[in-house]
Design a protein around this motif. Sequence first.
Motif, short mmCIF file in Angstrom:
data_model
loop_
_atom_site.label_atom_id
_atom_site.label_comp_id
_atom_site.label_asym_id
_atom_site.label_seq_id
_atom_site.Cartn_x
_atom_site.Cartn_y
_atom_site.Cartn_z
N SER A 282 0.61 4.14 0.50
CA SER A 282 0.41 5.34 1.20
C SER A 282 1.19 4.86 2.50
O SER A 282 1.05 5.92 3.74
N GLU A 283 1.73 3.74 2.65
CA GLU A 283 2.57 3.62 3.77
C GLU A 283 3.97 3.19 3.58
O GLU A 283 4.25 2.70 2.65
N ASN B 269 1.02 -1.23 -0.28
CA ASN B 269 0.10 -0.17 0.06
C ASN B 269 0.83 1.42 -0.08
O ASN B 269 1.54 1.52 1.02
C1 LIG Z 1 -3.57 2.26 2.60
O1 LIG Z 1 -2.89 2.97 3.77
C2 LIG Z 1 -3.92 4.09 3.92
C3 LIG Z 1 -3.07 4.59 5.38
O2 LIG Z 1 -2.74 3.82 6.34
C4 LIG Z 1 -5.03 3.62 4.42
O3 LIG Z 1 -5.96 4.78 4.99
C5 LIG Z 1 -5.87 2.99 3.58
O4 LIG Z 1 -6.94 2.34 3.82
C6 LIG Z 1 -5.09 1.66 2.96
N1 LIG Z 1 -5.51 1.05 1.99
C7 LIG Z 1 -5.93 -0.06 1.79
C8 LIG Z 1 -6.35 -0.47 0.33
O5 LIG Z 1 -5.51 -1.03 2.67
#
Ligand SMILES: *[C@@H]1O[C@H](CO)[C@@H](O)[C@H](O)[C@H]1NC(C)=O
Length: 535
Positions: free
Chosen positions: A198-199, A196
């Motif tokens: 965003s991490e 993911n």
């Molecule tokens: C990806 O990480 C972000 C930040 O932690 C989170 O908000 C999001 O739900 C995640 N996406 C998935 C598909 O798990």
Amino acid sequence: MLLLTLWSVLCVASVQARPNIVIFLADDLGWNDVGFHGSNQIPTPNIDALAYSGLVLQNYYVTPICTPSRAALMTGKYPIHTGMQHTVIRGEEPRGLPLSEKILPQYLKDLGYKTHLVGKWHLGHYKREYLPMSRGFDTHLGFWTGKIDLYDHTNMETGTWGFDFRRGYEVAYDLFGKYATDIYTNEAVKLVEAHNKSEPLFLMVAHSAMHSGNPSEFLRAPDEVIDKFSHIKDTQRRKYAGMLTKLDESVGKVVMSLRKEGLLENTIILFSTDNGGPAAGFNNNAASNYPLKGVKNTLWEGGVRGAALLWSPLIKQPSRVANQTLHIADWLPTLYSAAGGETSVFKNLDGFDLWEALSNDLPSHRTKIVHNIDDIFASASITVDNWKLHKGTNYNGTKDYWYGPAGRDGEYSFDLLYKSDAAVAINNITALPNKERITSIRDASTIKCNNGKPINECKPLKAPCLFDIDEDPCELKNLADEKPDILQALLSELERVNATAVPPNNQDLNLRGDPKYWGRVFTNFGDYIHLETPV
Ligand SMILES: *[C@@H]1O[C@H](CO)[C@@H](O)[C@H](O)[C@H]1NC(C)=O
Ligand SMILES: *[C@@H]1O[C@H](CO)[C@@H](O)[C@H](O)[C@H]1NC(C)=O
Ligand SMILES: *[C@@H]1O[C@H](CO)[C@@H](O)[C@H](O)[C@H]1NC(C)=O
Ligand SMILES: *[C@@H]1O[C@H](CO)[C@@H](O)[C@H](O)[C@H]1NC(C)=O
Ligand SMILES: *[C@@H]1O[C@H](CO)[C@@H](O)[C@H](O)[C@H]1NC(C)=O
């Protein structure tokens, strides 16, 4: 409310900005086994591409053997401060890296990282609480003990034999027969692809290669890869070349996957060996530390000076031979700091935060290194500035020599280099240096010694020895008699650090841990039996 929203947006933004961290840890790779240190014998174009466009870590030290080195990497402490200073954890040994230690993946989790270990652990497995997924890794695919056969994933040691391959806590029987390096490559690529974005990602690929496996065939790689090295006459070295080619290819594929997923721009890559190379048949292996002295599990430069590089677009002064002195214990604070963490969280570390020094080419804060103090082997070595002290030695002095191969014949292949996966991936982000620049980096990182006869021969079993490592990296000229004051100062320093050491925590083997009682699998036997139960 607005402020709060703004605050959380800022927080998320800063979390997103944390760099991904990828560690490739090679096992038993020698100083002279990477192309960027001057050998033409076994091309390592992917590893080299990272080195030339990142930092060649020229003054980088590891500990002489596997478990202690991994303990230092994970804790930021010298093995003498965690009780891990004497040899390795064996399959039936009820011992692990003390649970009082908080380790690298745990610290990175605090900063929001997803954490994955692919490959070798070797920091304790007799109870579940010592295993990687109990200590900060979200996932683990790999093995628990010191080494495996690269195809059948069994480990023969201390008179027994067992399967050792796990997916998390489960035995991964399904991977039997698959080449370990390929398993790690596929798993790492899969993790990168599924990540993911965003991490931040922390991925540690701790290879089985280049460690020797079992007596049936110590060094294994696909035949067609080994066959490319038919010009290498030494059979073991030829197989070593096959293993190393697979390791290098793996690094390239993972770097390429990071590029394809758009992660590479914000990634820090550390490639490091865990200890010096087992050369000339040591450990039934065929590494080369040429022209350095000694082998794995000795305190000579060949045992402790590690082949390594650091790569990242975040490095402000890249493409150079970094002469900053560095120890494997420095990675915890250094990477944590690069990740934007506040290093004041660390207490009693031996490691230094050298991120700024490495990135901006500033002087290293590290002036001293404790290579090890092992009172069971009665050997110790430290470096202070350019001076290195040896007191005692391992193997009764039988490994205190210089071993090849030099691999200086033939030519370096720029073609392989520029066409490698890693080079193509890097060129997509920042240009790889030209041939001229690469030649000059490679020349500067090739250690040259006039390997003549030793002068004032060092006989460490009789008297301590002293070397000027800057002038004499090959440890040829013992200056103990010539520089008695410096010798005395280093002996005093050794005494001072020795007083801070904790006793080694080695345990006798517990025969109840023998895989023969557990379906021929190495297990966390301590969770199922009372350790004092007789066999
Ligand atoms: C990806 O990480 C972000 C930040 O932690 C989170 O908000 C999001 O739900 C995640 N996406 C998935 C598909 O798990
Ligand atoms: C590193 O190199 C610089 C010049 O590039 C030199 O001034 C410095 O003394 C060197 N440091 C070490 C530890 O070799
Ligand atoms: C150690 O080596 C010396 C000679 O270098 C030899 O005399 C001695 O027997 C050896 N000791 C052991 C325990 O092997
Ligand atoms: C990098 O790769 C992307 C996607 O493959 C491509 O569109 C882009 O042109 C490449 N950039 C460079 C500088 O090679
Ligand atoms: C370190 O100290 C212990 C005693 O605490 C001693 O037995 C040992 O010989 C010392 N080691 C060195 C290398 O000075």
